[in-house]
Design a protein around this motif. Sequence first.
Motif, PDB file in Angstrom:
ATOM      1  N   LEU A 295       0.852  -1.194   0.000  1.00 46.15           N
ATOM      2  CA  LEU A 295       0.000   0.000   0.000  1.00 46.15           C
ATOM      3  C   LEU A 295       0.887   1.243   0.000  1.00 46.15           C
ATOM      4  CD1 LEU A 295      -2.681  -0.963   2.682  1.00 46.15           C
ATOM      5  CD2 LEU A 295      -2.928  -1.004   0.194  1.00 46.15           C
ATOM      6  N   ILE A 296       0.406   2.293  -0.673  1.00 42.99           N
ATOM      7  CA  ILE A 296       1.165   3.534  -0.768  1.00 42.99           C
ATOM      8  C   ILE A 296       1.028   4.308   0.540  1.00 42.99           C
ATOM      9  CG2 ILE A 296       1.464   5.675  -2.068  1.00 42.99           C
ATOM     10  CD1 ILE A 296       1.685   3.580  -4.097  1.00 42.99           C
ATOM     11  N   ALA A 297       2.148   4.480   1.239  1.00 39.52           N
ATOM     12  CA  ALA A 297       2.170   5.393   2.392  1.00 39.52           C
ATOM     13  C   ALA A 297       2.628   6.743   1.860  1.00 39.52           C
ATOM     14  CB  ALA A 297       3.131   4.877   3.446  1.00 39.52           C
ATOM     15  N   LYS A 298       2.086   7.829   2.421  1.00 46.62           N
ATOM     16  CA  LYS A 298       2.480   9.153   1.928  1.00 46.62           C
ATOM     17  C   LYS A 298       2.660  10.147   3.059  1.00 46.62           C
ATOM     18  CE  LYS A 298       1.411  11.080  -1.936  1.00 46.62           C
ATOM     19  NZ  LYS A 298       0.652  11.742  -3.025  1.00 46.62           N
ATOM     20  N   GLN A 299       3.608  11.053   2.859  1.00 43.51           N
ATOM     21  CA  GLN A 299       3.719  12.176   3.793  1.00 43.51           C
ATOM     22  C   GLN A 299       2.645  13.190   3.411  1.00 43.51           C
ATOM     23  OE1 GLN A 299       7.547  14.042   4.427  1.00 43.51           O
ATOM     24  NE2 GLN A 299       6.602  15.674   5.678  1.00 43.51           N
ATOM     25  N   ILE A 300       1.779  13.514   4.373  1.00 39.18           N
ATOM     26  CA  ILE A 300       0.669  14.435   4.084  1.00 39.18           C
ATOM     27  C   ILE A 300       0.931  15.839   4.619  1.00 39.18           C
ATOM     28  CG2 ILE A 300      -1.042  12.583   3.991  1.00 39.18           C
ATOM     29  CD1 ILE A 300      -1.936  13.580   6.840  1.00 39.18           C
ATOM     30  N   GLY A 301       2.005  16.008   5.407  1.00 40.28           N
ATOM     31  CA  GLY A 301       2.287  17.329   5.947  1.00 40.28           C
ATOM     32  C   GLY A 301       3.308  17.255   7.064  1.00 40.28           C
ATOM     33  N   THR A 302       3.349  18.308   7.890  1.00 45.62           N
ATOM     34  CA  THR A 302       4.306  18.353   8.987  1.00 45.62           C
ATOM     35  C   THR A 302       3.642  18.937  10.239  1.00 45.62           C
ATOM     36  OG1 THR A 302       5.007  20.503   8.150  1.00 45.62           O
ATOM     37  CG2 THR A 302       6.437  18.650   7.643  1.00 45.62           C
ATOM     38  N   LEU A 303       4.283  18.702  11.375  1.00 50.13           N
ATOM     39  CA  LEU A 303       3.819  19.282  12.636  1.00 50.13           C
ATOM     40  C   LEU A 303       4.622  20.549  12.924  1.00 50.13           C
ATOM     41  CD1 LEU A 303       3.368  15.933  14.508  1.00 50.13           C
ATOM     42  CD2 LEU A 303       1.544  17.597  14.093  1.00 50.13           C
ATOM     43  N   THR A 304       3.925  21.550  13.410  1.00 46.06           N
ATOM     44  CA  THR A 304       4.563  22.833  13.725  1.00 46.06           C
ATOM     45  C   THR A 304       4.256  23.184  15.177  1.00 46.06           C
ATOM     46  OG1 THR A 304       2.592  24.130  13.187  1.00 46.06           O
ATOM     47  CG2 THR A 304       4.089  23.609  11.354  1.00 46.06           C
ATOM     48  N   SER A 305       4.836  24.292  15.636  1.00 46.64           N
ATOM     49  CA  SER A 305       4.484  24.741  16.986  1.00 46.64           C
ATOM     50  C   SER A 305       3.000  25.100  17.003  1.00 46.64           C
ATOM     51  CB  SER A 305       5.337  25.939  17.380  1.00 46.64           C
ATOM     52  OG  SER A 305       5.109  26.987  16.473  1.00 46.64           O
ATOM     53  N   LYS A 306       2.424  25.149  18.184  1.00 43.29           N
ATOM     54  CA  LYS A 306       0.976  25.373  18.337  1.00 43.29           C
ATOM     55  C   LYS A 306       0.592  26.750  17.799  1.00 43.29           C
ATOM     56  CE  LYS A 306      -3.200  24.819  20.025  1.00 43.29           C
ATOM     57  NZ  LYS A 306      -3.677  25.842  19.077  1.00 43.29           N
ATOM     58  N   SER A 307      -0.402  26.763  16.919  1.00 43.85           N
ATOM     59  CA  SER A 307      -0.873  28.000  16.317  1.00 43.85           C
ATOM     60  C   SER A 307      -2.310  28.282  16.764  1.00 43.85           C
ATOM     61  CB  SER A 307      -0.791  27.839  14.799  1.00 43.85           C
ATOM     62  OG  SER A 307      -1.111  29.052  14.164  1.00 43.85           O
ATOM     63  N   ASP A 308      -2.985  29.244  16.126  1.00 39.76           N
ATOM     64  CA  ASP A 308      -4.386  29.520  16.543  1.00 39.76           C
ATOM     65  C   ASP A 308      -5.371  28.514  15.939  1.00 39.76           C
ATOM     66  OD1 ASP A 308      -3.885  30.493  14.068  1.00 39.76           O
ATOM     67  OD2 ASP A 308      -4.884  32.430  14.368  1.00 39.76           O
ATOM     68  N   TYR A 309      -4.871  27.625  15.081  1.00 39.42           N
ATOM     69  CA  TYR A 309      -5.666  26.489  14.595  1.00 39.42           C
ATOM     70  C   TYR A 309      -4.915  25.218  14.995  1.00 39.42           C
ATOM     71  CZ  TYR A 309      -1.900  26.943  11.284  1.00 39.42           C
ATOM     72  OH  TYR A 309      -0.641  27.071  10.765  1.00 39.42           O
ATOM     73  N   PHE A 310      -5.592  24.069  14.997  1.00 43.98           N
ATOM     74  CA  PHE A 310      -4.872  22.814  15.208  1.00 43.98           C
ATOM     75  C   PHE A 310      -4.385  22.232  13.875  1.00 43.98           C
ATOM     76  CE2 PHE A 310      -6.724  22.543  19.532  1.00 43.98           C
ATOM     77  CZ  PHE A 310      -5.563  22.227  20.218  1.00 43.98           C
ATOM     78  N   ILE A 311      -5.199  22.419  12.831  1.00 46.67           N
ATOM     79  CA  ILE A 311      -4.821  21.877  11.523  1.00 46.67           C
ATOM     80  C   ILE A 311      -5.008  22.961  10.465  1.00 46.67           C
ATOM     81  CG2 ILE A 311      -5.352  20.140   9.753  1.00 46.67           C
ATOM     82  CD1 ILE A 311      -6.605  18.408  12.002  1.00 46.67           C
ATOM     83  N   LYS A 312      -4.003  23.109   9.607  1.00 42.19           N
ATOM     84  CA  LYS A 312      -4.175  23.963   8.423  1.00 42.19           C
ATOM     85  C   LYS A 312      -4.198  23.031   7.214  1.00 42.19           C
ATOM     86  CE  LYS A 312      -2.410  28.218   6.416  1.00 42.19           C
ATOM     87  NZ  LYS A 312      -3.060  29.290   7.175  1.00 42.19           N
ATOM     88  N   LEU A 313      -5.311  23.041   6.486  1.00 41.92           N
ATOM     89  CA  LEU A 313      -5.433  22.195   5.294  1.00 41.92           C
ATOM     90  C   LEU A 313      -5.450  23.077   4.066  1.00 41.92           C
ATOM     91  CD1 LEU A 313      -5.960  19.441   3.906  1.00 41.92           C
ATOM     92  CD2 LEU A 313      -8.402  19.790   4.284  1.00 41.92           C
ATOM     93  N   LYS A 314      -4.452  22.838   3.198  1.00 43.65           N
ATOM     94  CA  LYS A 314      -4.427  23.701   2.005  1.00 43.65           C
ATOM     95  C   LYS A 314      -4.478  22.906   0.708  1.00 43.65           C
ATOM     96  CE  LYS A 314       0.194  24.737   0.583  1.00 43.65           C
ATOM     97  NZ  LYS A 314       1.498  24.801   0.956  1.00 43.65           N
TER      98      LYS A 314
END
Length: 314
Positions: A295-314
């Motif tokens: 099965l294809i595993a993929k990197q979907i993003g990264t973790l950053t320091s805590k911001s005013d949102y928990f997830i940014k989806l672009k």
Amino acid sequence: MTHQEDVVVGIDGSDDAAVVRLNDGKLIVQTVDFFTPIVDDPYQFGQIAATNSLSDIYAMGAIPRFGLNIVGFPIKELPKEVLSEILRGGSDKAKEAGIPIVGGHSIDDKEPKYGLVITGEVEESKLIKNSTAHEGDALILTKPLGTGIISTAIKRSLVAKSIINQSIDCMKTLNAHPSTLMIEYNAHAATDVTGFGLLGHLYEMCKASNLSAKIQFKDIPFLDGVRNLVSKGIYPKGSKRNLDYVSEFISFSNTVSDDQKIMAADAQTSGGLLVALPQNKADGYIKNCFELTGLIAKQIGTLTSKSDYFIKLK
Ligand code: CO
Ligand code: CO
């Protein structure tokens, strides 16, 4: 006797399994899950339910040791063979995972239900929780999404056989290899993607780890046919509920369509692992996962320091 201080992971967190320290310092890891049929074939239903039950043990980096069946079945309405097939599916998956099913409990029930209690173990230094991700970690998803959407289409007989089979193959693939590889690639945190969908489970990880995540829709892997089904309005109510629940914690860029939001929130059955590990380990982990699971595993993003949102989806 087990004291409260021996409960390493208990009911107050959002982790995948309960973890209790035994007298010799070993950790016992335990989980339970069961559900109603999501595919027509009883043998495959059994395989999927067992794979799903094992997944919470794998998500914590633990090794499964044995299972107990939980069965609800309409004894008077359905032939006994259907039940034997469900149990054979569960037993074959348990064998593949290297564990025996040593007992269980069944009741007469209007609708069939099947799942397992799985008991596993792990060394304390190897336990992987969802609360211990690091800033800068790569976020990797080890299975494509869309099993909820495809299961809804199956119930309404709206989908091609090839798409159904691909979804079933995905749901019955054990998370065993992605789990053992986590140790080799220094994973900091993990969870499995199930009922709350990718966005829901990622939100739990971010909240527990006190971090935020930046993910890109174009990098999220999906099963074939999912886009098309969602564009026709075919998706489970649970996926919409997931989206409604997590939306307030998410910053969506305006390039993300409503259909894409539903896809990212789709409620999964027996989904992949969502793993946070050092960025320089990402490629190796992804390559190894593919070699071992197909099965294809993929990197979907990264973790950053805590911001005013928990997830940014672009
Ligand atoms: Co879980
Ligand atoms: Co679970």
